[in-house]
Write an enzyme that holds these catalytic residues in place. Structure first.
Site, PDB file in Angstrom:
ATOM      1  N   VAL A   1     -24.933  31.974  -2.529  1.00 40.64           N
ATOM      2  CA  VAL A   1     -26.336  31.514  -3.577  1.00 40.64           C
ATOM      3  C   VAL A   1     -25.945  32.705  -4.833  1.00 40.64           C
ATOM      4  O   VAL A   1     -26.112  32.633  -5.866  1.00 40.64           O
ATOM      5  CB  VAL A   1     -27.914  31.399  -3.230  1.00 40.64           C
ATOM      6  CG1 VAL A   1     -28.734  31.735  -3.848  1.00 40.64           C
ATOM      7  CG2 VAL A   1     -27.688  30.314  -2.092  1.00 40.64           C
TER       8      VAL A   1
ATOM      9  N   PRO B   1     -25.166  44.547   0.263  1.00 46.35           N
ATOM     10  CA  PRO B   1     -24.355  45.644   1.658  1.00 46.35           C
ATOM     11  C   PRO B   1     -22.763  45.094   1.380  1.00 46.35           C
ATOM     12  O   PRO B   1     -22.610  43.936   1.679  1.00 46.35           O
ATOM     13  CB  PRO B   1     -24.991  45.413   2.899  1.00 46.35           C
ATOM     14  CG  PRO B   1     -26.313  45.239   2.972  1.00 46.35           C
ATOM     15  CD  PRO B   1     -25.844  44.379   1.463  1.00 46.35           C
TER      16      PRO B   1
ATOM     17  N   ASP C   1     -35.154  29.063  -2.488  1.00 43.28           N
ATOM     18  CA  ASP C   1     -35.580  28.388  -1.988  1.00 43.28           C
ATOM     19  C   ASP C   1     -36.906  28.978  -1.686  1.00 43.28           C
ATOM     20  O   ASP C   1     -37.684  28.326  -0.458  1.00 43.28           O
ATOM     21  CB  ASP C   1     -34.819  28.563  -0.483  1.00 43.28           C
ATOM     22  CG  ASP C   1     -33.442  27.484  -1.385  1.00 43.28           C
ATOM     23  OD1 ASP C   1     -33.782  26.774  -2.288  1.00 43.28           O
ATOM     24  OD2 ASP C   1     -32.823  27.087  -0.435  1.00 43.28           O
TER      25      ASP C   1
HETATM   26  C1  PQ2 Z   1     -31.416  23.083  -8.593  1.00 42.98           C
HETATM   27  C2  PQ2 Z   1     -30.505  24.456  -7.596  1.00 42.98           C
HETATM   28  C3  PQ2 Z   1     -30.258  25.121  -8.666  1.00 42.98           C
HETATM   29  C4  PQ2 Z   1     -29.893  26.038  -7.147  1.00 42.98           C
HETATM   30  O1  PQ2 Z   1     -30.323  27.045  -6.672  1.00 42.98           O
HETATM   31  O2  PQ2 Z   1     -28.379  26.995  -7.721  1.00 42.98           O
HETATM   32  C5  PQ2 Z   1     -31.830  23.812  -6.816  1.00 42.98           C
HETATM   33  N1  PQ2 Z   1     -31.549  23.482  -5.723  1.00 42.98           N
HETATM   34  C6  PQ2 Z   1     -30.165  22.399  -5.410  1.00 42.98           C
HETATM   35  C7  PQ2 Z   1     -29.481  22.561  -4.568  1.00 42.98           C
HETATM   36  C8  PQ2 Z   1     -30.126  22.403  -2.879  1.00 42.98           C
HETATM   37  N2  PQ2 Z   1     -31.505  23.217  -2.795  1.00 42.98           N
HETATM   38  C9  PQ2 Z   1     -31.732  22.671  -1.233  1.00 42.98           C
HETATM   39  C10 PQ2 Z   1     -30.961  21.697  -1.328  1.00 42.98           C
HETATM   40  C11 PQ2 Z   1     -31.103  20.731   0.267  1.00 42.98           C
HETATM   41  C12 PQ2 Z   1     -31.239  18.914  -0.180  1.00 42.98           C
HETATM   42  C13 PQ2 Z   1     -32.901  19.198  -0.480  1.00 42.98           C
HETATM   43  O3  PQ2 Z   1     -33.417  19.850   0.071  1.00 42.98           O
HETATM   44  O4  PQ2 Z   1     -32.775  18.331  -1.352  1.00 42.98           O
HETATM   45  C14 PQ2 Z   1     -29.620  21.291  -2.092  1.00 42.98           C
HETATM   46  C15 PQ2 Z   1     -29.282  20.656  -2.706  1.00 42.98           C
HETATM   47  C16 PQ2 Z   1     -27.709  20.992  -2.395  1.00 42.98           C
HETATM   48  O5  PQ2 Z   1     -27.360  22.130  -1.360  1.00 42.98           O
HETATM   49  O6  PQ2 Z   1     -26.525  19.879  -2.439  1.00 42.98           O
HETATM   50  C17 PQ2 Z   1     -32.741  22.811  -1.332  1.00 42.98           C
HETATM   51  C18 PQ2 Z   1     -34.035  24.008  -1.343  1.00 42.98           C
HETATM   52  N3  PQ2 Z   1     -34.210  23.793  -2.503  1.00 42.98           N
HETATM   53  C19 PQ2 Z   1     -35.403  24.157  -2.489  1.00 42.98           C
HETATM   54  C20 PQ2 Z   1     -36.190  24.893  -1.402  1.00 42.98           C
HETATM   55  C21 PQ2 Z   1     -37.196  24.856  -1.132  1.00 42.98           C
HETATM   56  C22 PQ2 Z   1     -38.597  24.045  -1.220  1.00 42.98           C
HETATM   57  O7  PQ2 Z   1     -38.408  22.833  -1.322  1.00 42.98           O
HETATM   58  O8  PQ2 Z   1     -40.032  24.290  -0.209  1.00 42.98           O
HETATM   59  C23 PQ2 Z   1     -34.521  23.890  -0.052  1.00 42.98           C
HETATM   60  C24 PQ2 Z   1     -35.346  23.479   1.127  1.00 42.98           C
HETATM   61  C25 PQ2 Z   1     -35.325  24.553   1.880  1.00 42.98           C
HETATM   62  C26 PQ2 Z   1     -35.869  23.983   3.383  1.00 42.98           C
HETATM   63  O9  PQ2 Z   1     -36.029  23.043   3.698  1.00 42.98           O
HETATM   64  O10 PQ2 Z   1     -35.859  25.092   4.299  1.00 42.98           O
HETATM   65  C27 PQ2 Z   1     -36.134  24.810  -3.765  1.00 42.98           C
HETATM   66  C28 PQ2 Z   1     -36.001  25.332  -4.981  1.00 42.98           C
HETATM   67  N4  PQ2 Z   1     -34.114  24.428  -5.209  1.00 42.98           N
HETATM   68  C29 PQ2 Z   1     -34.207  24.513  -6.278  1.00 42.98           C
HETATM   69  C30 PQ2 Z   1     -32.851  24.494  -7.276  1.00 42.98           C
HETATM   70  C31 PQ2 Z   1     -36.016  25.252  -7.382  1.00 42.98           C
HETATM   71  C32 PQ2 Z   1     -36.559  23.115  -7.698  1.00 42.98           C
HETATM   72  C33 PQ2 Z   1     -35.267  22.511  -8.141  1.00 42.98           C
HETATM   73  C34 PQ2 Z   1     -35.546  20.728  -8.693  1.00 42.98           C
HETATM   74  O11 PQ2 Z   1     -36.187  21.086  -8.098  1.00 42.98           O
HETATM   75  O12 PQ2 Z   1     -35.253  20.636 -10.207  1.00 42.98           O
HETATM   76  C35 PQ2 Z   1     -36.651  25.630  -6.553  1.00 42.98           C
HETATM   77  C36 PQ2 Z   1     -37.844  25.215  -5.873  1.00 42.98           C
HETATM   78  C37 PQ2 Z   1     -36.613  26.931  -6.360  1.00 42.98           C
HETATM   79  C38 PQ2 Z   1     -35.066  27.993  -6.599  1.00 42.98           C
HETATM   80  O13 PQ2 Z   1     -33.979  27.587  -6.426  1.00 42.98           O
HETATM   81  O14 PQ2 Z   1     -34.887  28.516  -7.917  1.00 42.98           O
HETATM   82  C39 PQ2 Z   1     -29.490  23.062  -7.124  1.00 42.98           C
HETATM   83  C40 PQ2 Z   1     -28.787  22.066  -7.337  1.00 42.98           C
HETATM   84  C41 PQ2 Z   1     -27.619  22.371  -8.115  1.00 42.98           C
HETATM   85  C42 PQ2 Z   1     -26.614  21.173  -8.089  1.00 42.98           C
HETATM   86  O15 PQ2 Z   1     -26.536  21.092  -9.350  1.00 42.98           O
HETATM   87  O16 PQ2 Z   1     -25.153  20.626  -7.958  1.00 42.98           O
HETATM   88  N1  NAD Z   2     -31.281  27.123  -3.717  1.00 39.96           N
HETATM   89  C1  NAD Z   2     -30.764  26.807  -3.068  1.00 39.96           C
HETATM   90  O1  NAD Z   2     -29.278  25.597  -3.181  1.00 39.96           O
HETATM   91  C2  NAD Z   2     -29.559  27.811  -1.641  1.00 39.96           C
HETATM   92  C3  NAD Z   2     -28.996  27.322  -1.057  1.00 39.96           C
HETATM   93  C4  NAD Z   2     -28.732  27.388   0.299  1.00 39.96           C
HETATM   94  C5  NAD Z   2     -29.775  28.393   0.706  1.00 39.96           C
HETATM   95  N2  NAD Z   2     -30.845  28.669  -0.136  1.00 39.96           N
HETATM   96  C6  NAD Z   2     -31.268  29.890   0.353  1.00 39.96           C
HETATM   97  O2  NAD Z   2     -30.836  31.216  -0.335  1.00 39.96           O
HETATM   98  C7  NAD Z   2     -30.887  32.228   0.592  1.00 39.96           C
HETATM   99  C8  NAD Z   2     -29.636  33.127   0.269  1.00 39.96           C
HETATM  100  O3  NAD Z   2     -28.953  32.303   0.963  1.00 39.96           O
HETATM  101  P1  NAD Z   2     -27.510  32.798   1.179  1.00 39.96           P
HETATM  102  O4  NAD Z   2     -26.864  31.071   1.793  1.00 39.96           O
HETATM  103  O5  NAD Z   2     -26.566  33.594  -0.054  1.00 39.96           O
HETATM  104  O6  NAD Z   2     -27.552  33.533   2.161  1.00 39.96           O
HETATM  105  P2  NAD Z   2     -26.536  34.394   2.878  1.00 39.96           P
HETATM  106  O7  NAD Z   2     -26.789  34.777   4.333  1.00 39.96           O
HETATM  107  O8  NAD Z   2     -24.794  34.501   3.512  1.00 39.96           O
HETATM  108  O9  NAD Z   2     -26.517  35.720   2.347  1.00 39.96           O
HETATM  109  C9  NAD Z   2     -27.873  36.768   2.408  1.00 39.96           C
HETATM  110  C10 NAD Z   2     -27.096  37.831   1.196  1.00 39.96           C
HETATM  111  O10 NAD Z   2     -28.945  38.657   0.893  1.00 39.96           O
HETATM  112  C11 NAD Z   2     -28.541  39.917   1.609  1.00 39.96           C
HETATM  113  N3  NAD Z   2     -29.150  41.241   1.756  1.00 39.96           N
HETATM  114  C12 NAD Z   2     -30.398  40.368   2.915  1.00 39.96           C
HETATM  115  N4  NAD Z   2     -31.632  41.560   2.711  1.00 39.96           N
HETATM  116  C13 NAD Z   2     -31.396  42.192   1.499  1.00 39.96           C
HETATM  117  C14 NAD Z   2     -31.872  43.347   1.049  1.00 39.96           C
HETATM  118  N5  NAD Z   2     -33.180  43.906   1.295  1.00 39.96           N
HETATM  119  N6  NAD Z   2     -31.747  43.938  -0.203  1.00 39.96           N
HETATM  120  C15 NAD Z   2     -30.463  43.740  -0.500  1.00 39.96           C
HETATM  121  N7  NAD Z   2     -29.402  42.777  -0.298  1.00 39.96           N
HETATM  122  C16 NAD Z   2     -30.145  41.566   1.339  1.00 39.96           C
HETATM  123  C17 NAD Z   2     -27.413  39.858   2.894  1.00 39.96           C
HETATM  124  O11 NAD Z   2     -26.751  41.215   2.876  1.00 39.96           O
HETATM  125  C18 NAD Z   2     -26.474  39.481   2.021  1.00 39.96           C
HETATM  126  O12 NAD Z   2     -25.271  39.187   1.533  1.00 39.96           O
HETATM  127  C19 NAD Z   2     -31.557  31.606   1.819  1.00 39.96           C
HETATM  128  O13 NAD Z   2     -32.951  32.335   1.785  1.00 39.96           O
HETATM  129  C20 NAD Z   2     -30.963  30.799   1.565  1.00 39.96           C
HETATM  130  O14 NAD Z   2     -32.232  30.039   2.629  1.00 39.96           O
HETATM  131  C21 NAD Z   2     -31.052  28.508  -1.599  1.00 39.96           C
END
Ligand code: PQ2
Ligand code: NAD
Length: 296
Positions: free
Chosen positions: A34, A54, A119
């Site tokens: 991420v 790290p 997230d």
């Molecule tokens: C746009 C994108 C950018 C990025 O993060 O890089 C993004 N999430 C992406 C993908 C994605 N994220 C998740 C899935 C799994 C399917 C699903 O759950 O739907 C997938 C799909 C996949 O992986 O394909 C899981 C997820 N995401 C959040 C939560 C927490 C929650 O909702 O409470 C959970 C549940 C965790 C759980 O259940 O434990 C929260 C956020 N994710 C956001 C952005 C923000 C709102 C954006 C919006 O609503 O438009 C927000 C609010 C905060 C933030 O992170 O900025 C990127 C699309 C990249 C692309 O274009 O392909």
């Molecule tokens: N938005 C999205 O699309 C999306 C998708 C998957 C996961 N996530 C969320 O994003 C987070 C990161 O996901 P990931 O798959 O990259 O995780 P990961 O476990 O692969 O990486 C976590 C990283 O954080 C580092 N870290 C942990 N504690 C730290 C600290 N105190 N200081 C500095 N570095 C520290 C670890 O060493 C590691 O490099 C998770 O909370 C996951 O739930 C978001």
């Protein structure tokens, strides 16, 4: 034109902006997959990145940015506390430790530094969105936290609907605008108003393909002939040579004769029927059509 509203807008949305990060320092905490996506996103915006994570936990793509970008300053360790927030303009946490994310976010808030915790929506000052980029064209798709996967699906639909040359068209309009500012400089007042009106006319009367194909010679012609005479020299009205010269000449007002009105009428009719035949659309027409056809 701004219309006086009859009611207040509904709330519940997010403020969508194109945040300029050139030269700004962005702290990324965490080095996983991420994090690498976050780093990529801010490098696109020319930010200076400080990464804290790290070394043994770096994802290969995060490692790639550390090794190849001189805009990334890397510290192999855990987040240490408020000293890490010195001179930082934005913080992105991407760590697998919600409590630590919470602590970092509250430190940021004390300093009024905008922060995103991947997230964890309640901790975020702003969310990431799904993105489409074609050159300088940037489309952000946000569901405001309702459905990130849906944002991704809608992005795919928008990508499929966009013509391949849309980025080039936007780029060319950017070049034309900056050239226009060189020959007609100034901010505000009449010159600014005239510039805006003329640029709007160019964008609406040229098709997307024509804007994308606009070369340096065509831009120079537009600026040296079209701008002074307040015309856009829309190519659809002078595509073939016989109409090009005649229309350009007549419309420039240099020929003063009784046949003038008739000749212009013929040229315009020819040009219009040609436009209809080929079904060419201006960018605004195209967008309207695309949104009806593809996103229905
Ligand atoms: C746009 C994108 C950018 C990025 O993060 O890089 C993004 N999430 C992406 C993908 C994605 N994220 C998740 C899935 C799994 C399917 C699903 O759950 O739907 C997938 C799909 C996949 O992986 O394909 C899981 C997820 N995401 C959040 C939560 C927490 C929650 O909702 O409470 C959970 C549940 C965790 C759980 O259940 O434990 C929260 C956020 N994710 C956001 C952005 C923000 C709102 C954006 C919006 O609503 O438009 C927000 C609010 C905060 C933030 O992170 O900025 C990127 C699309 C990249 C692309 O274009 O392909
Ligand atoms: N938005 C999205 O699309 C999306 C998708 C998957 C996961 N996530 C969320 O994003 C987070 C990161 O996901 P990931 O798959 O990259 O995780 P990961 O476990 O692969 O990486 C976590 C990283 O954080 C580092 N870290 C942990 N504690 C730290 C600290 N105190 N200081 C500095 N570095 C520290 C670890 O060493 C590691 O490099 C998770 O909370 C996951 O739930 C978001």
């Amino acid at each position: 034109m701004l219309i006086v509203p009859e009611e207040l807008p509904d709330g519940g949305g997010a403020f969508l902006i194109a945040w300029q990060l050139t030269g700004k320092r962005v702290l990324v905490v965490g080095g996983g997959e991420v994090s690498s996506g976050r780093i990529r996103n801010v490098l696109i915006a020319d930010a200076l990145v400080t990464l804290i994570a790290p070394a043994d936990s770096l994802h290969p793509s995060t490692r790639f940015f550390v090794d190849h970008s001189d805009r990334v300053t890397y510290h192999s360790r855990l987040f240490a506390g408020q000293d890490d927030l010195e001179d930082v303009d934005m913080v992105l946490t991407a760590i697998d430790d919600v409590e630590e994310s919470r602590r970092i976010c509250s430190l940021c808030r004390e300093r009024r530094i905008p922060v995103n915790a991947a997230d964890i929506p309640p901790l975020c000052d702003f969310y990431f969105g799904s993105q489409v980029r074609r050159g300088p064209l940037q489309v952000l798709i946000s569901t405001n936290g309702n459905g990130p996967k849906l944002a991704n699906i809608i992005k795919t639909k928008i990508e499929a609907a966009l013509p391949s040359n849309v980025g080039r068209a936007v780029e060319n309009v950017g070049v034309l605008r900056s050239k226009l500012r060189e020959i007609a400089p100034g901010t505000g007042g009449d010159v600014s108003k005239r510039r805006m009106q003329w640029m709007s006319k160019v964008c609406t009367s040229w098709t997307l393909d024509e804007l994308a194909d606009m070369d340096a010679a065509k831009m120079d012609e537009l600026l040296s002939v079209g701008w002074p005479e307040n015309r856009t020299l829309a190519r659809s009205s002078h595509k073939n040579d016989s109409t090009k010269n005649l229309c350009g000449f007549l419309a420039s007002g240099r020929l003063r004769s009784a046949s003038c009105g008739f000749a212009i009428g013929v040229c315009v009719t020819l040009a219009m029927s040609k436009k209809e035949q080929h079904g060419r659309r201006s960018p605004s027409e195209w967008l309207e059509h695309a949104s009806k056809a593809r996103l229905a």
